[in-house]
Structure formats: structure tokens, C-alpha cells
Design a protein around this motif. Structure first.
Motif, mmCIF file in Angstrom:
data_model
loop_
_atom_site.group_PDB
_atom_site.id
_atom_site.type_symbol
_atom_site.label_atom_id
_atom_site.label_comp_id
_atom_site.label_asym_id
_atom_site.label_seq_id
_atom_site.Cartn_x
_atom_site.Cartn_y
_atom_site.Cartn_z
ATOM 1 N N GLN A 36 0.830 -1.197 0.000
ATOM 2 C CA GLN A 36 0.000 0.000 0.000
ATOM 3 C C GLN A 36 0.871 1.256 0.000
ATOM 4 O O GLN A 36 1.868 1.336 0.708
ATOM 5 N N THR A 37 0.471 2.224 -0.799
ATOM 6 C CA THR A 37 1.241 3.452 -0.958
ATOM 7 C C THR A 37 0.327 4.667 -0.885
ATOM 8 O O THR A 37 -0.643 4.765 -1.639
ATOM 9 N N HIS A 38 0.642 5.585 0.007
ATOM 10 C CA HIS A 38 -0.062 6.863 0.076
ATOM 11 C C HIS A 38 0.821 7.911 -0.575
ATOM 12 O O HIS A 38 1.921 8.197 -0.105
ATOM 13 N N VAL A 39 0.335 8.485 -1.672
ATOM 14 C CA VAL A 39 1.063 9.512 -2.409
ATOM 15 C C VAL A 39 0.508 10.881 -2.045
ATOM 16 O O VAL A 39 -0.698 11.109 -2.129
ATOM 17 N N ASP A 147 -17.798 8.449 8.054
ATOM 18 C CA ASP A 147 -16.517 7.913 7.584
ATOM 19 C C ASP A 147 -16.519 6.392 7.456
ATOM 20 O O ASP A 147 -16.081 5.843 6.434
ATOM 21 N N ASP A 148 -16.987 5.713 8.485
ATOM 22 C CA ASP A 148 -16.962 4.250 8.472
ATOM 23 C C ASP A 148 -17.774 3.694 7.305
ATOM 24 O O ASP A 148 -17.367 2.713 6.657
ATOM 25 N N GLU A 149 -18.908 4.322 7.019
ATOM 26 C CA GLU A 149 -19.759 3.885 5.903
ATOM 27 C C GLU A 149 -19.045 4.060 4.570
ATOM 28 O O GLU A 149 -19.044 3.161 3.721
ATOM 29 N N VAL A 150 -18.399 5.228 4.388
ATOM 30 C CA VAL A 150 -17.684 5.503 3.138
ATOM 31 C C VAL A 150 -16.496 4.563 2.983
ATOM 32 O O VAL A 150 -16.271 3.979 1.917
ATOM 33 N N VAL A 151 -15.732 4.392 4.047
ATOM 34 C CA VAL A 151 -14.555 3.506 4.009
ATOM 35 C C VAL A 151 -14.976 2.074 3.685
ATOM 36 O O VAL A 151 -14.347 1.398 2.861
ATOM 37 N N ALA A 152 -16.050 1.606 4.312
ATOM 38 C CA ALA A 152 -16.529 0.240 4.069
ATOM 39 C C ALA A 152 -16.981 0.063 2.626
ATOM 40 O O ALA A 152 -16.728 -0.984 2.005
ATOM 41 N N GLN A 153 -17.636 1.090 2.087
ATOM 42 C CA GLN A 153 -18.094 1.036 0.691
ATOM 43 C C GLN A 153 -16.911 0.872 -0.261
ATOM 44 O O GLN A 153 -16.938 0.052 -1.189
ATOM 45 N N PRO A 173 -5.168 14.219 5.808
ATOM 46 C CA PRO A 173 -5.407 13.644 7.150
ATOM 47 C C PRO A 173 -6.423 12.504 7.115
ATOM 48 O O PRO A 173 -6.280 11.514 7.843
ATOM 49 N N TRP A 174 -7.440 12.620 6.262
ATOM 50 C CA TRP A 174 -8.453 11.576 6.149
ATOM 51 C C TRP A 174 -7.838 10.278 5.617
ATOM 52 O O TRP A 174 -8.120 9.192 6.125
ATOM 53 N N ILE A 175 -6.970 10.408 4.628
ATOM 54 C CA ILE A 175 -6.300 9.231 4.069
ATOM 55 C C ILE A 175 -5.425 8.554 5.117
ATOM 56 O O ILE A 175 -5.462 7.332 5.293
ATOM 57 N N VAL A 176 -4.618 9.356 5.823
ATOM 58 C CA VAL A 176 -3.729 8.805 6.852
ATOM 59 C C VAL A 176 -4.525 8.063 7.920
ATOM 60 O O VAL A 176 -4.150 6.969 8.356
ATOM 61 N N LYS A 177 -5.651 8.635 8.313
ATOM 62 C CA LYS A 177 -6.473 8.038 9.367
ATOM 63 C C LYS A 177 -7.093 6.715 8.945
ATOM 64 O O LYS A 177 -7.179 5.773 9.743
ATOM 65 N N HIS A 178 -7.514 6.614 7.674
ATOM 66 C CA HIS A 178 -8.313 5.459 7.251
ATOM 67 C C HIS A 178 -7.603 4.517 6.268
ATOM 68 O O HIS A 178 -8.212 3.556 5.810
ATOM 69 N N ARG A 179 -6.341 4.777 5.965
ATOM 70 C CA ARG A 179 -5.681 4.022 4.891
ATOM 71 C C ARG A 179 -5.694 2.514 5.129
ATOM 72 O O ARG A 179 -5.905 1.740 4.184
ATOM 73 N N ALA A 180 -5.471 2.088 6.362
ATOM 74 C CA ALA A 180 -5.432 0.641 6.632
ATOM 75 C C ALA A 180 -6.770 -0.015 6.323
ATOM 76 O O ALA A 180 -6.825 -1.087 5.701
ATOM 77 N N ALA A 181 -7.862 0.639 6.719
ATOM 78 C CA ALA A 181 -9.194 0.073 6.485
ATOM 79 C C ALA A 181 -9.605 0.182 5.025
ATOM 80 O O ALA A 181 -10.377 -0.646 4.530
ATOM 81 N N LEU A 182 -9.083 1.178 4.330
ATOM 82 C CA LEU A 182 -9.431 1.351 2.911
ATOM 83 C C LEU A 182 -8.838 0.236 2.047
ATOM 84 O O LEU A 182 -9.409 -0.132 1.026
ATOM 85 N N LYS A 183 -7.646 -0.224 2.440
ATOM 86 C CA LYS A 183 -6.988 -1.380 1.809
ATOM 87 C C LYS A 183 -6.468 -1.147 0.391
ATOM 88 O O LYS A 183 -5.723 -1.971 -0.121
#
Length: 253
Positions: A36-39, A147-153, A173-183
Motif C-alpha cells: 500500500q502506498t499513500h502519495v 466515515d466508516d460507511e464511506v470507508v466500508a463502501q 489527514p483523512w487518508i492517513v487516518k483510514h488508509r489501513a481500512a481502505l486497503k
């Protein structure tokens, strides 16, 4: 194993020195390897935000690669005596990744801006790159309780590429917070790119980009950006006053 990124630090923010071709290859290798890569596509405004906010700087340093999106970053690196190969803009990097995605039949999710603009951008990109599968698009107008709903989708659709356009203060900041769950293997903030791709805004002609006046072209289309743009002269002045230390890496952690 992917290669080490050559970097130059601009006031403590590590920017990739790679050109567009090498950047795309680096990201492609990581996607294919399942890394996984966050650019972050960063400009002088983001560097100034990092200097003024330790939490914002900490957030930026959690990304995997920061590319020099703004012409001011390219200029600052040269002034500091440690130049980058070239400017790597978010919108061009997005298109290059879509080109690679055609060969790999990658899946893509687009998140951010208004529903009208994101739908128009998705339609335009799908027409340009028919072998890429745009599996979903959603506007960026949701609050933390959603957030959880969007990330799960997004996670359920398993995109290879996730592009987020919610403004630099929000999207990174949103990406950093949720990146692991976004996969998603690759997650990149793209700012106003969807406005251009959708046709809402025009991108500056090449000659304006070459003379580093793209910011003015955009300001004329979006006068509301004036307060934000006033940071640019402050950045330039800081570089001129500190050019011997612009690219020195001082670890304040």
C-alpha cells in the motif's frame, strides 16, 4: 522489493527527486507487489502548513512518497542546490497511472468534490481509458460520522487505485487516518484535478505552466482562492532568506 526513493528535503519535508517516468514505475511496482502506498502531491502551501502545524507535518511524514506538484517546490529545490528531476503534478500522475491501469485492468474509485463533478470526471476518464474499471464514485460532502460507511463502501469494491479530492486540509489527514481500512494499494489526494477532468475548470496552457504562472491562471478562474494563494509570496520570501538551509535535512522529531 521496490527501490529507495532519492529525496530532497524542503524545510524538512522529504520530496521525491524522481521524474514522472520513474515515479510511475515505482508506484506500479508497489501496486503489483501489493504494497500500500499513500502519495501526497505537495505544493508550497502544504509545506508552509507543515511549518506552522506540527500535527500537519507529522501527517505528511506518514505518507510513503511526496511528489513535487507545485512549481514553487521545483524552484525551491534548485535554489537550495539539490534539484528534483522535474515537476510531477497530481493530474498528470493520475493520467499516467490510468494508462498503466489499462494494461492491468485495474479497478479505480473516485472520491470527492460534488456528485455532479465526480460523475462527470468518472465518465470522462472511463471514455479515455476503457480498459480501466471505475468501480465507484462518491462526492466528498460527508462528515466524520459517515466515515466508516464511506470507508466500508470503498474497501468492499477493492479498487487498486483510490483518488481523493477533498482539499489538502481534509483529504490527506483523512487518508492517513483510514488508509489501513481502505486497503487500496494506491491512495492519492488529487485536489482540484476532478474539476479539470470534468471540464468545470480549464488547465493552464503549456506556456503558462512553463513560466510557472499556473497559480495565477487558476486564481483567475477561482478568485475565492486568493487568501490561500497569499501563502505563495511568504514561501518564496522564506526560500530567498534561507536558501543555504532550504534543502538541509534537520530532524526535529
Amino acid at each position: 522489493m521496490t527501490k529507495t526513493i532519492p529525496k530532497v528535503h524542503i524545510f524538512g519535508i522529504p520530496f521525491s527527486k524522481m521524474d514522472m517516468k520513474d515515479t510511475v514505475q515505482y508506484l506500479t511496482d508497489r501496486i503489483n507487489a501489493g504494497q500500500q502506498t499513500h502519495v501526497i502531491t505537495a505544493n508550497p502551501i502544504m509545506v508552509m502548513s507543515a511549518l506552522e502545524s506540527p500535527s500537519y507535518k507529522e501527517m505528511m511524514l506518514k505518507s510513503d512518497i511526496i511528489v513535487p506538484d507545485g512549481a514553487g517546490i521545483v524552484w525551491a529545490a534548485a535554489k537550495g542546490g539539490d534539484p528534483v528531476a522535474e515537476r510531477v503534478t497530481g493530474i498528470e500522475l493520475l493520467h499516467e497511472l490510468f494508462k498503466v491501469g489499462e494494461a492491468h485492468h485495474w479497478k479505480v474509485f473516485l472520491l470527492g468534490t460534488t456528485q455532479e463533478i465526480i460523475d462527470a470526471a468518472a465518465e470522462s476518464l472511463q471514455m479515455q481509458y476503457p480498459q480501466v474499471r471505475i468501480v465507484g464514485s462518491r462526492n466528498g460532502y460527508f462528515n466524520a460520522s459517515q466515515d466508516d460507511e464511506v470507508v466500508a463502501q470503498i474497501a468492499e469494491l477493492e479498487p487498486h487505485l483510490l483518488f481523493v479530492a477533498r482539499g489538502a486540509d481534509t483529504q490527506e489527514p483523512w487518508i492517513v487516518k483510514h488508509r489501513a481500512a481502505l486497503k487500496a494499494p494506491l491512495i492519492m489526494g488529487v485536489g482540484g484535478s476532478f474539476d479539470v477532468i470534468s471540464g468545470k475548470l480549464k488547465r493552464a496552457p503549456q506556456w503558462i505552466q512553463r513560466v510557472r504562472m499556473e497559480w495565477l491562471f487558476r486564481l483567475l478562474q477561482e478568485p475565492k482562492r486568493l487568501p490561500r494563494m497569499m501563502v505563495l509570496p511568504r514561501f518564496m520570501l522564506k526560500v530567498m532568506r534561507n536558501k543555504d538551509n532550504v534543502t538541509k535535512h534537520i530532524d526535529n522529531s
